[in-house]
Design a protein around this motif. Structure first.
Motif, PDB file in Angstrom:
ATOM      1  N   LYS A  27       0.833  -1.203   0.000  1.00 39.43           N
ATOM      2  CA  LYS A  27       0.000   0.000   0.000  1.00 39.43           C
ATOM      3  C   LYS A  27       0.865   1.250   0.000  1.00 39.43           C
ATOM      4  O   LYS A  27       0.541   2.233  -0.648  1.00 39.43           O
ATOM      5  CB  LYS A  27      -0.920   0.007   1.215  1.00 39.43           C
ATOM      6  CG  LYS A  27      -2.094  -0.933   1.096  1.00 39.43           C
ATOM      7  CD  LYS A  27      -2.850  -1.068   2.386  1.00 39.43           C
ATOM      8  CE  LYS A  27      -3.406   0.231   2.906  1.00 39.43           C
ATOM      9  NZ  LYS A  27      -4.186   0.061   4.131  1.00 39.43           N
ATOM     10  N   ASP A  61      -9.850  -1.507   5.378  1.00 39.44           N
ATOM     11  CA  ASP A  61      -9.345  -2.431   4.356  1.00 39.44           C
ATOM     12  C   ASP A  61     -10.287  -2.473   3.159  1.00 39.44           C
ATOM     13  O   ASP A  61      -9.839  -2.450   2.008  1.00 39.44           O
ATOM     14  CB  ASP A  61      -9.189  -3.843   4.927  1.00 39.44           C
ATOM     15  CG  ASP A  61      -7.988  -3.997   5.833  1.00 39.44           C
ATOM     16  OD1 ASP A  61      -7.062  -3.173   5.738  1.00 39.44           O
ATOM     17  OD2 ASP A  61      -7.978  -4.953   6.627  1.00 39.44           O
ATOM     18  N   GLU A  63     -12.477  -0.131   2.218  1.00 45.13           N
ATOM     19  CA  GLU A  63     -12.433   1.165   1.528  1.00 45.13           C
ATOM     20  C   GLU A  63     -11.174   1.288   0.669  1.00 45.13           C
ATOM     21  O   GLU A  63     -11.239   1.765  -0.467  1.00 45.13           O
ATOM     22  CB  GLU A  63     -12.509   2.319   2.536  1.00 45.13           C
ATOM     23  CG  GLU A  63     -13.826   2.413   3.289  1.00 45.13           C
ATOM     24  CD  GLU A  63     -15.026   2.694   2.400  1.00 45.13           C
ATOM     25  OE1 GLU A  63     -14.862   3.289   1.317  1.00 45.13           O
ATOM     26  OE2 GLU A  63     -16.139   2.303   2.775  1.00 45.13           O
ATOM     27  N   ASP A  64     -10.033   0.865   1.207  1.00 43.79           N
ATOM     28  CA  ASP A  64      -8.792   0.892   0.429  1.00 43.79           C
ATOM     29  C   ASP A  64      -8.896  -0.051  -0.762  1.00 43.79           C
ATOM     30  O   ASP A  64      -8.452   0.269  -1.868  1.00 43.79           O
ATOM     31  CB  ASP A  64      -7.593   0.492   1.291  1.00 43.79           C
ATOM     32  CG  ASP A  64      -7.163   1.573   2.263  1.00 43.79           C
ATOM     33  OD1 ASP A  64      -7.601   2.740   2.108  1.00 43.79           O
ATOM     34  OD2 ASP A  64      -6.392   1.252   3.191  1.00 43.79           O
ATOM     35  N   SER A  65      -9.496  -1.222  -0.548  1.00 46.27           N
ATOM     36  CA  SER A  65      -9.689  -2.179  -1.623  1.00 46.27           C
ATOM     37  C   SER A  65     -10.471  -1.552  -2.768  1.00 46.27           C
ATOM     38  O   SER A  65     -10.062  -1.632  -3.936  1.00 46.27           O
ATOM     39  CB  SER A  65     -10.441  -3.407  -1.093  1.00 46.27           C
ATOM     40  OG  SER A  65     -10.863  -4.230  -2.149  1.00 46.27           O
ATOM     41  N   ARG A  67     -10.873   1.595  -3.476  1.00 45.59           N
ATOM     42  CA  ARG A  67     -10.094   2.669  -4.100  1.00 45.59           C
ATOM     43  C   ARG A  67      -9.074   2.112  -5.102  1.00 45.59           C
ATOM     44  O   ARG A  67      -8.965   2.585  -6.238  1.00 45.59           O
ATOM     45  CB  ARG A  67      -9.395   3.499  -3.027  1.00 45.59           C
ATOM     46  CG  ARG A  67      -8.666   4.727  -3.561  1.00 45.59           C
ATOM     47  CD  ARG A  67      -8.261   5.674  -2.448  1.00 45.59           C
ATOM     48  NE  ARG A  67      -7.722   5.018  -1.275  1.00 45.59           N
ATOM     49  CZ  ARG A  67      -6.425   4.761  -1.072  1.00 45.59           C
ATOM     50  NH1 ARG A  67      -5.537   5.113  -1.983  1.00 45.59           N
ATOM     51  NH2 ARG A  67      -6.013   4.179   0.027  1.00 45.59           N
ATOM     52  N   TYR A  68      -8.349   1.069  -4.715  1.00 42.52           N
ATOM     53  CA  TYR A  68      -7.360   0.467  -5.615  1.00 42.52           C
ATOM     54  C   TYR A  68      -8.031  -0.219  -6.802  1.00 42.52           C
ATOM     55  O   TYR A  68      -7.532  -0.155  -7.927  1.00 42.52           O
ATOM     56  CB  TYR A  68      -6.464  -0.521  -4.867  1.00 42.52           C
ATOM     57  CG  TYR A  68      -5.509   0.160  -3.917  1.00 42.52           C
ATOM     58  CD1 TYR A  68      -4.628   1.144  -4.361  1.00 42.52           C
ATOM     59  CD2 TYR A  68      -5.489  -0.166  -2.571  1.00 42.52           C
ATOM     60  CE1 TYR A  68      -3.756   1.778  -3.492  1.00 42.52           C
ATOM     61  CE2 TYR A  68      -4.622   0.456  -1.695  1.00 42.52           C
ATOM     62  CZ  TYR A  68      -3.757   1.425  -2.152  1.00 42.52           C
ATOM     63  OH  TYR A  68      -2.903   2.050  -1.293  1.00 42.52           O
TER      64      TYR A  68
END
Length: 108
Positions: A27, A61, A63-65, A67-68
Motif C-alpha cells: 500500500k 481495508d 475502503e482501500d480495496s 479505491r485500488y
C-alpha cells in the motif's frame, strides 16, 4: 514488496502477498512504473485487501480495496480482456460494502 518474475514471460511480473505486512508494505509502495503492469498490481492489492477485510471486518481495508480496484479499472482500456476482471473485482468489493452499510449507491 514481494515481486517475482514469471519465467514463461520475460515482461510478466507477479505480485504475491504472503502476509498482512506484505499488503501494508505494498500500500505504501503502490507508485509502480508502467512496465510492472500497474492495473494488475492494483487489482491484486485491492483483492488482497478485500480478503483481509473478510477476516478482520476492518472497513478501512474494504475502503482501500475499493479505491485500488477503481484505479485499476480506470487504467484498463475498453475492449481489454483485463477490464472484465477489473469490473468483477470492483463489483465484489462494492457488494461487500453494501452488505455492511446498506447504502444503495454501492449498487448503482
Amino acid at each position: 514488496m514481494p515481486v517475482s518474475k514469471d519465467a514463461s514471460s520475460p515482461s510478466s511480473t507477479t505480485i504475491t502477498f504472503r502476509s498482512p505486512s506484505d499488503i501494508n508494505q505494498s500500500k505504501s509502495q503502490v507508485t509502480l512504473p508502467a512496465s510492472m503492469n500497474r492495473p494488475v498490481t492494483l487489482s491484486n492489492l485491492g483483492n488482497a485487501l478485500a480478503s483481509r477485510y473478510k477476516k478482520s471486518r476492518n472497513m478501512a481495508d474494504l475502503e482501500d480495496s475499493i479505491r485500488y480496484l477503481q484505479e485499476s479499472l480506470s487504467l484498463c482500456p475498453i475492449g481489454d480482456s483485463s477490464r472484465s476482471i477489473a469490473l468483477s473485482n470492483l463489483r465484489n468489493a462494492l457488494k461487500a460494502r453494501h452488505g455492511k452499510s446498506g447504502k444503495m449507491v454501492d449498487l448503482e
